[in-house]
Design a protein around this motif. Structure first.
Motif, PDB file in Angstrom:
ATOM      1  N   VAL A  61       0.835  -1.205   0.000  1.00  0.00           N
ATOM      2  CA  VAL A  61       0.000   0.000   0.000  1.00  0.00           C
ATOM      3  C   VAL A  61       0.871   1.257   0.000  1.00  0.00           C
ATOM      4  CG1 VAL A  61      -1.975  -1.097   1.087  1.00  0.00           C
ATOM      5  CG2 VAL A  61      -0.193  -0.088   2.526  1.00  0.00           C
ATOM      6  N   LEU A  62       2.133   1.099  -0.311  1.00  0.00           N
ATOM      7  CA  LEU A  62       3.064   2.229  -0.335  1.00  0.00           C
ATOM      8  C   LEU A  62       2.620   3.275  -1.353  1.00  0.00           C
ATOM      9  CD1 LEU A  62       5.827   2.891   1.068  1.00  0.00           C
ATOM     10  CD2 LEU A  62       6.923   2.094  -1.030  1.00  0.00           C
ATOM     11  N   THR A  63       2.504   4.531  -0.897  1.00  0.00           N
ATOM     12  CA  THR A  63       2.108   5.613  -1.802  1.00  0.00           C
ATOM     13  C   THR A  63       3.191   6.676  -1.951  1.00  0.00           C
ATOM     14  OG1 THR A  63       1.037   6.835  -0.001  1.00  0.00           O
ATOM     15  CG2 THR A  63      -0.343   5.315  -1.287  1.00  0.00           C
ATOM     16  N   SER A  64       4.144   6.722  -1.018  1.00  0.00           N
ATOM     17  CA  SER A  64       5.197   7.742  -1.068  1.00  0.00           C
ATOM     18  C   SER A  64       6.543   7.109  -0.744  1.00  0.00           C
ATOM     19  CB  SER A  64       4.891   8.868  -0.075  1.00  0.00           C
ATOM     20  OG  SER A  64       5.937   9.817  -0.047  1.00  0.00           O
ATOM     21  N   LEU A  65       7.524   7.320  -1.617  1.00  0.00           N
ATOM     22  CA  LEU A  65       8.849   6.729  -1.437  1.00  0.00           C
ATOM     23  C   LEU A  65       9.928   7.752  -1.757  1.00  0.00           C
ATOM     24  CD1 LEU A  65      10.686   4.261  -0.937  1.00  0.00           C
ATOM     25  CD2 LEU A  65      10.469   3.727  -3.375  1.00  0.00           C
ATOM     26  N   ASN A  66      10.836   7.958  -0.804  1.00  0.00           N
ATOM     27  CA  ASN A  66      11.980   8.850  -0.993  1.00  0.00           C
ATOM     28  C   ASN A  66      13.255   8.042  -0.838  1.00  0.00           C
ATOM     29  OD1 ASN A  66      13.989  10.790  -0.964  1.00  0.00           O
ATOM     30  ND2 ASN A  66      12.913  12.187   0.399  1.00  0.00           N
ATOM     31  N   ILE A  67      13.950   7.797  -1.961  1.00  0.00           N
ATOM     32  CA  ILE A  67      15.222   7.075  -1.929  1.00  0.00           C
ATOM     33  C   ILE A  67      16.340   7.972  -2.467  1.00  0.00           C
ATOM     34  CG2 ILE A  67      14.262   4.745  -2.032  1.00  0.00           C
ATOM     35  CD1 ILE A  67      14.726   4.766  -5.041  1.00  0.00           C
ATOM     36  N   SER A  68      16.158   9.269  -2.344  1.00  0.00           N
ATOM     37  CA  SER A  68      17.172  10.198  -2.846  1.00  0.00           C
ATOM     38  C   SER A  68      18.500   9.999  -2.115  1.00  0.00           C
ATOM     39  CB  SER A  68      16.696  11.645  -2.673  1.00  0.00           C
ATOM     40  OG  SER A  68      16.450  11.942  -1.312  1.00  0.00           O
ATOM     41  N   GLN A  69      19.582  10.179  -2.855  1.00  0.00           N
ATOM     42  CA  GLN A  69      20.942  10.081  -2.333  1.00  0.00           C
ATOM     43  C   GLN A  69      21.252   8.707  -1.733  1.00  0.00           C
ATOM     44  OE1 GLN A  69      22.439  13.911  -0.493  1.00  0.00           O
ATOM     45  NE2 GLN A  69      20.239  14.289  -0.338  1.00  0.00           N
ATOM     46  N   CYS A  70      20.679   7.681  -2.327  1.00  0.00           N
ATOM     47  CA  CYS A  70      21.025   6.298  -1.970  1.00  0.00           C
ATOM     48  C   CYS A  70      21.854   5.737  -3.118  1.00  0.00           C
ATOM     49  CB  CYS A  70      19.765   5.464  -1.749  1.00  0.00           C
ATOM     50  SG  CYS A  70      18.815   5.940  -0.293  1.00  0.00           S
ATOM     51  N   PRO A  71      23.162   5.781  -3.033  1.00  0.00           N
ATOM     52  CA  PRO A  71      24.016   5.560  -4.205  1.00  0.00           C
ATOM     53  C   PRO A  71      24.052   4.140  -4.751  1.00  0.00           C
ATOM     54  CG  PRO A  71      25.338   5.798  -2.225  1.00  0.00           C
ATOM     55  CD  PRO A  71      23.940   6.131  -1.831  1.00  0.00           C
ATOM     56  N   VAL A  72      23.683   3.144  -3.937  1.00  0.00           N
ATOM     57  CA  VAL A  72      23.799   1.771  -4.438  1.00  0.00           C
ATOM     58  C   VAL A  72      22.465   1.192  -4.895  1.00  0.00           C
ATOM     59  CG1 VAL A  72      25.861   1.253  -3.095  1.00  0.00           C
ATOM     60  CG2 VAL A  72      23.623   0.863  -2.085  1.00  0.00           C
ATOM     61  N   ILE A  73      21.403   1.959  -4.772  1.00  0.00           N
ATOM     62  CA  ILE A  73      20.105   1.506  -5.281  1.00  0.00           C
ATOM     63  C   ILE A  73      20.061   1.672  -6.796  1.00  0.00           C
ATOM     64  CG2 ILE A  73      17.648   2.085  -5.353  1.00  0.00           C
ATOM     65  CD1 ILE A  73      17.720   2.502  -2.394  1.00  0.00           C
ATOM     66  N   SER A  74      19.550   0.662  -7.488  1.00  0.00           N
ATOM     67  CA  SER A  74      19.535   0.681  -8.951  1.00  0.00           C
ATOM     68  C   SER A  74      18.109   0.573  -9.483  1.00  0.00           C
ATOM     69  CB  SER A  74      20.368  -0.492  -9.486  1.00  0.00           C
ATOM     70  OG  SER A  74      19.661  -1.718  -9.328  1.00  0.00           O
ATOM     71  N   TYR A  75      18.013   0.387 -10.787  1.00  0.00           N
ATOM     72  CA  TYR A  75      16.709   0.253 -11.434  1.00  0.00           C
ATOM     73  C   TYR A  75      15.943  -0.968 -10.928  1.00  0.00           C
ATOM     74  CZ  TYR A  75      18.510  -3.568 -14.340  1.00  0.00           C
ATOM     75  OH  TYR A  75      19.016  -4.759 -14.774  1.00  0.00           O
ATOM     76  N   LEU A  76      16.642  -1.950 -10.351  1.00  0.00           N
ATOM     77  CA  LEU A  76      15.981  -3.150  -9.849  1.00  0.00           C
ATOM     78  C   LEU A  76      14.977  -2.815  -8.747  1.00  0.00           C
ATOM     79  CD1 LEU A  76      19.039  -5.579  -9.727  1.00  0.00           C
ATOM     80  CD2 LEU A  76      17.186  -5.548 -11.414  1.00  0.00           C
ATOM     81  N   SER A  77      15.311  -1.821  -7.922  1.00  0.00           N
ATOM     82  CA  SER A  77      14.391  -1.397  -6.865  1.00  0.00           C
ATOM     83  C   SER A  77      13.115  -0.816  -7.462  1.00  0.00           C
ATOM     84  CB  SER A  77      15.060  -0.357  -5.962  1.00  0.00           C
ATOM     85  OG  SER A  77      16.068  -0.944  -5.175  1.00  0.00           O
ATOM     86  N   LEU A  78      13.265   0.023  -8.487  1.00  0.00           N
ATOM     87  CA  LEU A  78      12.100   0.650  -9.089  1.00  0.00           C
ATOM     88  C   LEU A  78      11.246  -0.362  -9.843  1.00  0.00           C
ATOM     89  CD1 LEU A  78      13.315   4.140 -10.295  1.00  0.00           C
ATOM     90  CD2 LEU A  78      12.551   3.371  -8.059  1.00  0.00           C
ATOM     91  N   GLN A  79      11.864  -1.347 -10.423  1.00  0.00           N
ATOM     92  CA  GLN A  79      11.087  -2.402 -11.081  1.00  0.00           C
ATOM     93  C   GLN A  79      10.247  -3.170 -10.068  1.00  0.00           C
ATOM     94  OE1 GLN A  79      14.082  -4.618 -13.303  1.00  0.00           O
ATOM     95  NE2 GLN A  79      13.501  -3.570 -15.198  1.00  0.00           N
ATOM     96  N   ALA A  80      10.799  -3.419  -8.890  1.00  0.00           N
ATOM     97  CA  ALA A  80      10.048  -4.113  -7.847  1.00  0.00           C
ATOM     98  C   ALA A  80       8.899  -3.249  -7.337  1.00  0.00           C
ATOM     99  CB  ALA A  80      10.986  -4.487  -6.695  1.00  0.00           C
ATOM    100  N   ILE A  81       9.166  -1.959  -7.151  1.00  0.00           N
ATOM    101  CA  ILE A  81       8.122  -1.030  -6.710  1.00  0.00           C
ATOM    102  C   ILE A  81       6.996  -0.981  -7.744  1.00  0.00           C
ATOM    103  CG2 ILE A  81       7.601   1.403  -6.296  1.00  0.00           C
ATOM    104  CD1 ILE A  81       9.012   0.164  -3.965  1.00  0.00           C
ATOM    105  N   ALA A  82       7.365  -0.889  -9.012  1.00  0.00           N
ATOM    106  CA  ALA A  82       6.363  -0.813 -10.079  1.00  0.00           C
ATOM    107  C   ALA A  82       5.522  -2.079 -10.154  1.00  0.00           C
ATOM    108  CB  ALA A  82       7.047  -0.565 -11.418  1.00  0.00           C
ATOM    109  N   LEU A  83       6.112  -3.209  -9.806  1.00  0.00           N
ATOM    110  CA  LEU A  83       5.415  -4.492  -9.883  1.00  0.00           C
ATOM    111  C   LEU A  83       4.465  -4.701  -8.704  1.00  0.00           C
ATOM    112  CD1 LEU A  83       5.070  -7.239 -11.304  1.00  0.00           C
ATOM    113  CD2 LEU A  83       7.007  -8.071  -9.936  1.00  0.00           C
ATOM    114  N   HIS A  84       4.896  -4.289  -7.495  1.00  0.00           N
ATOM    115  CA  HIS A  84       4.136  -4.624  -6.289  1.00  0.00           C
ATOM    116  C   HIS A  84       3.430  -3.429  -5.644  1.00  0.00           C
ATOM    117  CE1 HIS A  84       5.912  -8.612  -6.362  1.00  0.00           C
ATOM    118  NE2 HIS A  84       7.129  -8.085  -6.412  1.00  0.00           N
ATOM    119  N   SER A  85       3.958  -2.222  -5.812  1.00  0.00           N
ATOM    120  CA  SER A  85       3.396  -1.038  -5.137  1.00  0.00           C
ATOM    121  C   SER A  85       2.755  -0.127  -6.176  1.00  0.00           C
ATOM    122  CB  SER A  85       4.486  -0.306  -4.360  1.00  0.00           C
ATOM    123  OG  SER A  85       5.101  -1.155  -3.418  1.00  0.00           O
TER     124      SER A  85
END
Length: 324
Positions: A61-85
């Motif tokens: 049920v996540l509606t707001s996500l702030n991952i700014s300045q997280c240098p090791v996060i990649s597109y894989l995180s956003l793909q998971a968010i797009a799939l489940h959230s």
């Protein structure tokens, strides 16, 4: 922190911003707190894709996500968010390295997305992503250096609900794109064009179109905040703003070296609701003109103050805070 997570199962808003949190901490919250709707892990430099993927799978049920300045996060995180959230409405990836592939996944998988901050993260964004973001109201593209007119025109055509747009330091944006913005994004109330390659023509198109809509009763947003710092505008733009933006509250003209005292005088007469004016680096302005146009604005904070009108009754008055 892990013990806290185990005892806060109804938690809905979580901020770990600027902490040394590791994956284990975020995973503990995701395991226990399935109702998290807003998460801020900005500047958590030890958080990786593994933790964000686990979060996406467990907090749907996540509606707001702030991952700014997280240098090791990649597109894989956003793909998971797009799939489940898929209910995500607000995303901040400022100073991230999530790549265009991640943004494309979010734009196609999160149909309720209204606020997106891509500043300092991309040179440009894929056209497919621009065309898919049809619900955006707030978009920050500051310092996306390769954003060009054609891409911005595509965004304008597909995002008619835009209210706030930051294009500062997008140096390939010209008058042509701003003209399209004025025609398609009729709800714009805040626009930052600082360091863009624009002239008076862009300002006249933007402000004139908004004024025409207001006069003809076609609706749309009144421009409240406008940043034109370090552009090639002249007195023509400022005078046009003064006559047509009576609701303006913020104006940035920093380092607009062609602006003279005459433009400042027009602003003082026309923009009576102005709360903040930045004229730093406007070398053609004289101290006499600044003090004459805004004589009381040097010691007060922006906003309203109480004063007596001519009859002695108290009234609300707008004071302008000037940076000079």
């Amino acid at each position: 922190m892990i013990a806290v997570a185990q005892h806060c199962q109804q938690l809905r808003v979580l901020s770990l911003s600027y902490t040394y949190s590791r994956n284990a901490t975020l995973e503990a919250f995701a395991r226990s707190c399935h109702n998290i709707t807003a998460l801020d892990v900005s500047n958590c430099q030890l958080i990786t894709d593994e933790a964000v993927q686990f979060l996406a799978q467990n907090c749907r049920v996540l509606t707001s996500l702030n991952i700014s300045q997280c240098p090791v996060i990649s597109y894989l995180s956003l793909q998971a968010i797009a799939l489940h959230s898929t209910a995500l409405a607000t995303l901040n990836v400022c100073y991230c390295r999530v790549t265009a592939r991640g943004i494309l996944a979010i734009s196609q998988g999160c149909p309720s997305l209204t606020s997106l901050d891509l500043s300092y993260s991309f040179k440009t964004i894929p056209l497919e992503a621009a065309l898919a973001c049809t619900t955006l109201t707030d978009l920050n593209l500051s310092n996306c250096w390769e954003i060009c007119d054609d891409l911005l025109i595509a965004i304008a055509r597909s995002s008619p609900l835009l209210c706030r747009l930051d294009l500062s330091d997008c140096q390939h944006v010209t008058d042509r794109a701003v003209t399209f913005l004025s025609e398609y994004c009729t709800l714009l109330t805040s626009l930052d064009l600082s360091h863009c390659d624009i002239t008076d023509d862009a300002v006249i198109a933007l402000v004139g179109t908004a004024a025409t809509r207001a006069e003809t009763g076609r609706g749309g947003g009144a421009i409240l905040s406008l940043s034109l710092g370090n552009t090639d505008i002249t007195n023509v733009s400022v005078t046009f703003i003064a006559y047509n933006c009576s609701a303006l509250t913020f104006l940035n003209l920093a380092s607009c070296c062609a602006i003279t005292d005459a433009a400042l005088q027009a602003l003082a007469r026309g923009c009576t609701t102005l709360q903040l004016l930045d004229i730093r680096g406007c070398d053609a302005l004289t101290a006499e003109a600044v003090l004459s146009c805004f004589p009381q604005e040097w010691e007060e904070e922006p906003g309203r103050y109480r004063s007596n009108d001519a009859s002695g009754r108290e009234s609300d008055t707008i004071r302008t805070h000037v940076y000079w």
